[in-house]
Scaffold this motif. Structure first.
Motif, PDB file in Angstrom:
ATOM      1  N   LYS A  72       0.814  -1.215   0.000  1.00  0.00           N
ATOM      2  CA  LYS A  72       0.000   0.000   0.000  1.00  0.00           C
ATOM      3  C   LYS A  72       0.851   1.270   0.000  1.00  0.00           C
ATOM      4  N   LEU A  73       2.114   1.154   0.440  1.00  0.00           N
ATOM      5  CA  LEU A  73       2.994   2.323   0.454  1.00  0.00           C
ATOM      6  C   LEU A  73       3.421   2.729  -0.953  1.00  0.00           C
ATOM      7  N   GLY A  74       3.346   1.791  -1.901  1.00  0.00           N
ATOM      8  CA  GLY A  74       3.699   2.109  -3.281  1.00  0.00           C
ATOM      9  C   GLY A  74       5.181   2.277  -3.519  1.00  0.00           C
ATOM     10  N   LEU A  75       6.001   1.667  -2.669  1.00  0.00           N
ATOM     11  CA  LEU A  75       7.456   1.834  -2.775  1.00  0.00           C
ATOM     12  C   LEU A  75       8.069   0.705  -3.601  1.00  0.00           C
ATOM     13  N   ASP A  76       7.622   0.574  -4.822  1.00  0.00           N
ATOM     14  CA  ASP A  76       8.127  -0.451  -5.728  1.00  0.00           C
ATOM     15  C   ASP A  76       9.551  -0.103  -6.160  1.00  0.00           C
ATOM     16  N   PRO A  77      10.435  -1.114  -6.319  1.00  0.00           N
ATOM     17  CA  PRO A  77      11.799  -0.830  -6.787  1.00  0.00           C
ATOM     18  C   PRO A  77      11.836  -0.041  -8.092  1.00  0.00           C
ATOM     19  N   ALA A  78      10.814  -0.214  -8.917  1.00  0.00           N
ATOM     20  CA  ALA A  78      10.758   0.526 -10.176  1.00  0.00           C
ATOM     21  C   ALA A  78      10.680   2.030  -9.928  1.00  0.00           C
ATOM     22  N   LEU A  79      10.064   2.416  -8.806  1.00  0.00           N
ATOM     23  CA  LEU A  79       9.988   3.830  -8.450  1.00  0.00           C
ATOM     24  C   LEU A  79      11.378   4.395  -8.188  1.00  0.00           C
ATOM     25  N   LEU A  80      12.183   3.650  -7.420  1.00  0.00           N
ATOM     26  CA  LEU A  80      13.540   4.104  -7.121  1.00  0.00           C
ATOM     27  C   LEU A  80      14.385   4.177  -8.387  1.00  0.00           C
ATOM     28  N   ALA A  81      14.150   3.251  -9.314  1.00  0.00           N
ATOM     29  CA  ALA A  81      14.940   3.222 -10.539  1.00  0.00           C
ATOM     30  C   ALA A  81      14.716   4.455 -11.403  1.00  0.00           C
ATOM     31  N   GLU A  82      13.581   5.113 -11.213  1.00  0.00           N
ATOM     32  CA  GLU A  82      13.270   6.303 -12.005  1.00  0.00           C
ATOM     33  C   GLU A  82      13.893   7.566 -11.429  1.00  0.00           C
ATOM     34  N   LEU A  83      14.396   7.492 -10.194  1.00  0.00           N
ATOM     35  CA  LEU A  83      14.951   8.664  -9.526  1.00  0.00           C
ATOM     36  C   LEU A  83      16.425   8.829  -9.861  1.00  0.00           C
ATOM     37  N   PRO A  84      16.971  10.036  -9.695  1.00  0.00           N
ATOM     38  CA  PRO A  84      18.422  10.214  -9.826  1.00  0.00           C
ATOM     39  C   PRO A  84      19.138   9.298  -8.831  1.00  0.00           C
ATOM     40  N   PRO A  85      20.258   8.674  -9.214  1.00  0.00           N
ATOM     41  CA  PRO A  85      20.928   7.698  -8.342  1.00  0.00           C
ATOM     42  C   PRO A  85      21.213   8.205  -6.934  1.00  0.00           C
ATOM     43  N   GLU A  86      21.687   9.455  -6.809  1.00  0.00           N
ATOM     44  CA  GLU A  86      22.021   9.972  -5.482  1.00  0.00           C
ATOM     45  C   GLU A  86      20.782  10.106  -4.595  1.00  0.00           C
ATOM     46  N   MET A  87      19.637  10.381  -5.213  1.00  0.00           N
ATOM     47  CA  MET A  87      18.388  10.480  -4.452  1.00  0.00           C
ATOM     48  C   MET A  87      17.847   9.094  -4.133  1.00  0.00           C
ATOM     49  N   VAL A  89      19.500   6.367  -3.638  1.00  0.00           N
ATOM     50  CA  VAL A  89      20.290   5.767  -2.562  1.00  0.00           C
ATOM     51  C   VAL A  89      19.845   6.311  -1.203  1.00  0.00           C
ATOM     52  N   ARG A  90      19.620   7.604  -1.128  1.00  0.00           N
ATOM     53  CA  ARG A  90      19.190   8.209   0.144  1.00  0.00           C
ATOM     54  C   ARG A  90      17.823   7.674   0.574  1.00  0.00           C
ATOM     55  N   ILE A  91      16.892   7.595  -0.375  1.00  0.00           N
ATOM     56  CA  ILE A  91      15.546   7.128  -0.048  1.00  0.00           C
ATOM     57  C   ILE A  91      15.581   5.653   0.342  1.00  0.00           C
ATOM     58  N   GLU A  92      16.342   4.853  -0.399  1.00  0.00           N
ATOM     59  CA  GLU A  92      16.462   3.431  -0.062  1.00  0.00           C
ATOM     60  C   GLU A  92      17.023   3.255   1.344  1.00  0.00           C
ATOM     61  N   SER A  93      17.998   4.075   1.711  1.00  0.00           N
ATOM     62  CA  SER A  93      18.591   3.999   3.052  1.00  0.00           C
ATOM     63  C   SER A  93      17.572   4.381   4.119  1.00  0.00           C
ATOM     64  N   MET A  94      16.788   5.410   3.857  1.00  0.00           N
ATOM     65  CA  MET A  94      15.769   5.831   4.820  1.00  0.00           C
ATOM     66  C   MET A  94      14.706   4.762   5.009  1.00  0.00           C
ATOM     67  N   ILE A  95      14.305   4.130   3.918  1.00  0.00           N
ATOM     68  CA  ILE A  95      13.295   3.072   4.003  1.00  0.00           C
ATOM     69  C   ILE A  95      13.818   1.925   4.874  1.00  0.00           C
ATOM     70  N   GLY A  96      15.055   1.474   4.591  1.00  0.00           N
ATOM     71  CA  GLY A  96      15.625   0.382   5.372  1.00  0.00           C
ATOM     72  C   GLY A  96      15.735   0.717   6.842  1.00  0.00           C
ATOM     73  N   GLU A  97      16.153   1.943   7.150  1.00  0.00           N
ATOM     74  CA  GLU A  97      16.308   2.344   8.557  1.00  0.00           C
ATOM     75  C   GLU A  97      14.970   2.395   9.272  1.00  0.00           C
ATOM     76  N   GLU A  98      13.962   2.970   8.615  1.00  0.00           N
ATOM     77  CA  GLU A  98      12.652   3.073   9.268  1.00  0.00           C
ATOM     78  C   GLU A  98      12.023   1.695   9.480  1.00  0.00           C
ATOM     79  N   LEU A  99      12.208   0.785   8.526  1.00  0.00           N
ATOM     80  CA  LEU A  99      11.680  -0.571   8.698  1.00  0.00           C
ATOM     81  C   LEU A  99      12.376  -1.268   9.864  1.00  0.00           C
ATOM     82  N   GLY A 100      13.700  -1.103   9.966  1.00  0.00           N
ATOM     83  CA  GLY A 100      14.440  -1.684  11.085  1.00  0.00           C
ATOM     84  C   GLY A 100      14.006  -1.093  12.414  1.00  0.00           C
ATOM     85  N   TRP A 101      13.701   0.181  12.429  1.00  0.00           N
ATOM     86  CA  TRP A 101      13.190   0.846  13.633  1.00  0.00           C
ATOM     87  C   TRP A 101      11.883   0.192  14.088  1.00  0.00           C
TER      88      TRP A 101
END
Length: 307
Positions: A72-87, A89-101
């Motif tokens: 339901k969050l809509g965070l498909d890997p295809a979404l990240l692939a459409e973003l600039p690489p530097e962005m 990476v940051r979003i992927e890191s934030m997602i992983g950290e929040e899930l671990g939290w």
């Protein structure tokens, strides 16, 4: 987001300076995943923690709601692939950290669930992408008497020339258009007890034995549907921690997989190994940064309550 390498490379790291402020889009994604972790992951993790391992994986278990809720969050890997690489990476890191939290076991389960799909996407194999879509995946890289000893070798410096490696408990024989798999994975394969498809790393015989002239084993990286004839599973591990993460052995008895399901063969194998380990190791660091943050918050709260 996985980038598939064709050759083995050593990891590279560099300084990036202080983090700039989050963009409006980044802040919104972080807030959305944090809310999901607070309202879904933590309550679900507590519920699963009280259940027996067999109950967690049983049909009708609340565990399976994890995937529909996360979707339901809509965070498909295809979404990240459409973003600039530097962005991305940051979003992927934030997602992983929040899930671990929220819950480390469920965070790892979500990461593993999409692993075969991500590798298929990175390889550009449309058939495998369709095969993996909507299925719970696992990453099958560890074996009982070999552990995860399929990682990178700096061959020039670290590999004793001519000494043959341990090929492990799970091996493949490549014959014509088929890959024939025998043996078993380790009991701690994450999602192993519930997975419907696996991304497997294993030593392989292409008709000239398992080893090259230096003793380094040939290998194969392959996506394996786990409903094939000859596949069976052991009991799920009843663990002390991360009880929300179903883990268990997967057994293979002359399981025949189409050769076109291979992500990487022979010369490209160690590149695929490095790609998968780079992604997995990074994801684990993100998840457990979140765990550390949660531990600090609980400790801070407690020190203000204790009398």
């Amino acid at each position: 987001m996985i980038t598939l390498k064709s050759t083995m490379t050593l990891p590279a790291a560099g300084l990036s300076g202080f983090e700039p402020p989050l963009s409006e889009e980044e802040a919104a994604i972080q807030a959305s995943v944090h809310r999901f972790s607070k309202e879904v992951l933590r309550p679900l993790g507590r519920e699963l923690d009280r259940m027996k391992a067999e109950e967690v994986i049983a049909p009708g278990s609340p565990y399976y709601s994890l995937f529909s809720e996360f979707a339901k969050l809509g965070l498909d890997p295809a979404l990240l692939a459409e973003l600039p690489p530097e962005m991305a990476v940051r979003i992927e890191s934030m997602i992983g950290e929040e899930l671990g939290w929220g819950d480390a076991g469920l965070a790892v389960s979500l990461g593993c669930a999409g692993f075969p799909l991500q590798m298929a996407t990175a390889a550009g194999n449309a058939e495998l992408v369709e095969l993996c879509q909507g299925r719970i995946g696992c990453w099958m890289a560890t074996q009982p008497d070999r552990g995860s000893d399929n990682q990178l070798f700096d061959i020039a410096r670290d590999w004793p020339a001519g000494q043959q490696a341990n090929i492990g408990n799970l091996t493949a024989k490549v014959v014509g258009d088929e890959i024939i798999i025998n043996g078993q994975s380790s009991a701690w394969v994450s999602n192993g007890a519930v997975a419907q498809v696996a991304f497997g790393l294993m030593c392989a015989d292409y008709g000239d034995g398992f080893f090259d002239s230096n003793g380094l084993p040939h290998g194969i990286a392959v996506v394996i549907p786990l409903d094939l004839k000859g596949v069976s599973k052991g009991k799920p591990l009843d663990k002390i921690g991360q009880r929300s993460l179903p883990q268990g052995e997967i057994y293979f008895d002359s399981v025949r997989v189409p050769r076109r399901f291979a992500i990487a063969e022979r010369d490209a194998y160690y590149g695929a190994v490095s790609s998968s380990w780079s992604y997995a190791g990074t994801h684990m660091s993100q998840v457990f940064t979140g765990v550390a943050r949660a531990a600090f918050e609980y400790a801070l709260q407690y020190c203000h309550e204790r009398r």
